[in-house]
Enzyme design. Structure first.
Site, short mmCIF file in Angstrom:
data_model
loop_
_atom_site.label_atom_id
_atom_site.label_comp_id
_atom_site.label_asym_id
_atom_site.label_seq_id
_atom_site.Cartn_x
_atom_site.Cartn_y
_atom_site.Cartn_z
N LEU A 37 0.88 -1.17 0.00
CA LEU A 37 0.00 0.00 0.00
C LEU A 37 0.91 1.22 0.00
CD1 LEU A 37 -2.86 1.18 0.20
CD2 LEU A 37 -2.72 0.94 2.69
N ASP A 38 0.65 2.18 -0.89
CA ASP A 38 1.51 3.36 -1.03
C ASP A 38 1.84 3.98 0.32
OD1 ASP A 38 1.47 3.13 -3.76
OD2 ASP A 38 -0.03 4.69 -4.09
N PRO A 39 3.09 4.44 0.50
CA PRO A 39 3.48 5.06 1.78
C PRO A 39 2.55 6.21 2.19
CG PRO A 39 5.42 4.65 0.44
CD PRO A 39 4.23 4.33 -0.43
#
Length: 307
Positions: A37-39
């Site tokens: 999951l994107d930072p």
């Protein structure tokens, strides 16, 4: 400890950071996440612990749901709010305009992985190359957008609910929607609300998990492998097949009453226990992922005589 934790990943933390944090909290090394999951994004991140790491790939294949805010008129190098602004354009995008392009972005799509992503090229992640100013063109990947709903918004800024297949880049979807409207756009907010049946309203924060460990109540947050695999079809086998299933010996289906469909993964049970994930290969039932901890040797080279 074996099972799955439904973690609420906070923004500004990578998925790998969450895994490292949990290894420290739980004192266990065998931990893995179920898809990056994107930072900059927050939301559901199922974490597999112990033998449950064997089912991470299966959970990863499930559909995802996101709440995303799309902002028109700005392009960033990362396609989200954490990047550097590359350009701005004058636009006046209305809800009606967005609705006209939604059919173009539902169903089967082909997306190019963004440079700021965890996709690898010759052993290096694309975002590592991007930080060095290196651009790599990766071939488009097929994804599937099941549904996009506009939840609200004003001119140039809208909140979307998106249900999609694994591997979908919401940032890229929003940027492409901007291009379709002859404008630029970026994802100004992103929350993953579901992964393969794990819901954001049921997720635990890392501080909550740490407190539960200290209080000895972590078991209440741990999903069993049986619960985590509830999205798979179940196959309940006769008790007499137990010694064959638990040694990995293929079962001759022509000598049983079992009926399996080809190319379908089954959660295989025997004697009330989850044995593993099985599949029909030819006229045999084969355990392709053994989930039960056993001490015996594997009999993969034999086929069970189940007469």
């Amino acid at each position: 400890m074996n099972g799955v934790l439904n973690i609420l990943k906070p923004p500004a933390m990578t998925s790998s950071d969450v895994v490292s944090h949990l290894r420290r909290i739980l004192g266990q090394k065998k931990i893995g996440h179920t898809g990056t999951l994107d930072p900059g994004a927050a939301g559901v991140l199922p974490i597999c612990v112990g033998r449950a790491t064997k089912i991470a790939d299966y959970i990863m294949r499930g559909d995802k749901e996101y709440i995303a805010e799309i902002t028109f008129g700005i392009e960033t190098d990362t396609q989200d709010s954490y990047g550097t602004s590359l350009r701005r354009c004058e636009c006046n995008i209305t809800r009606q305009a967005v609705e006209t392009v939604l059919p173009e972005f539902t169903g089967k799509l082909f997306q190019k992985p963004p440079m700021y992503s965890a996709v690898k090229h010759e052993g290096k992640k694309l975002y590592q190359l991007a930080r060095k100013g290196i651009t790599i063109e990766k071939p488009p990947r097929e994804v599937y957008i099941r549904q996009i709903d506009i939840l609200g918004g004003q001119i140039n800024k809208f909140l979307l609910k998106i249900r999609c297949s694994k591997g979908t880049y919401i940032r890229t979807l929003c940027a492409d929607m901007g291009e379709a409207l002859h404008c630029c756009a970026y994802t100004s907010f992103l929350l993953r609300t579901e992964t393969c049946g794990f819901l954001v309203e049921d997720a635990y924060t890392l501080p909550e998990i740490e407190m539960m460990v200290q209080m000895g109540t972590l078991a209440s947050a741990l999903y069993s492998m049986e619960e985590a695999l509830s999205f798979l079809k179940s196959l309940h086998c006769e008790k007499r097949l137990y010694p064959f299933l638990t040694t990995g010996t293929p079962i001759d289906l022509t000598k049983t009453k079992l009926e399996l469909q080809p190319d379908v993964d089954y959660a295989v049970f025997c004697g009330g226990e989850l044995i593993g994930i099985g599949k029909k290969i030819g006229d045999k039932l084969k355990i392709i992922s053994m989930l039960k901890e056993l001490g015996g040797a594997s009999g993969e080279t034999k086929t069970a005589d189940t007469k």
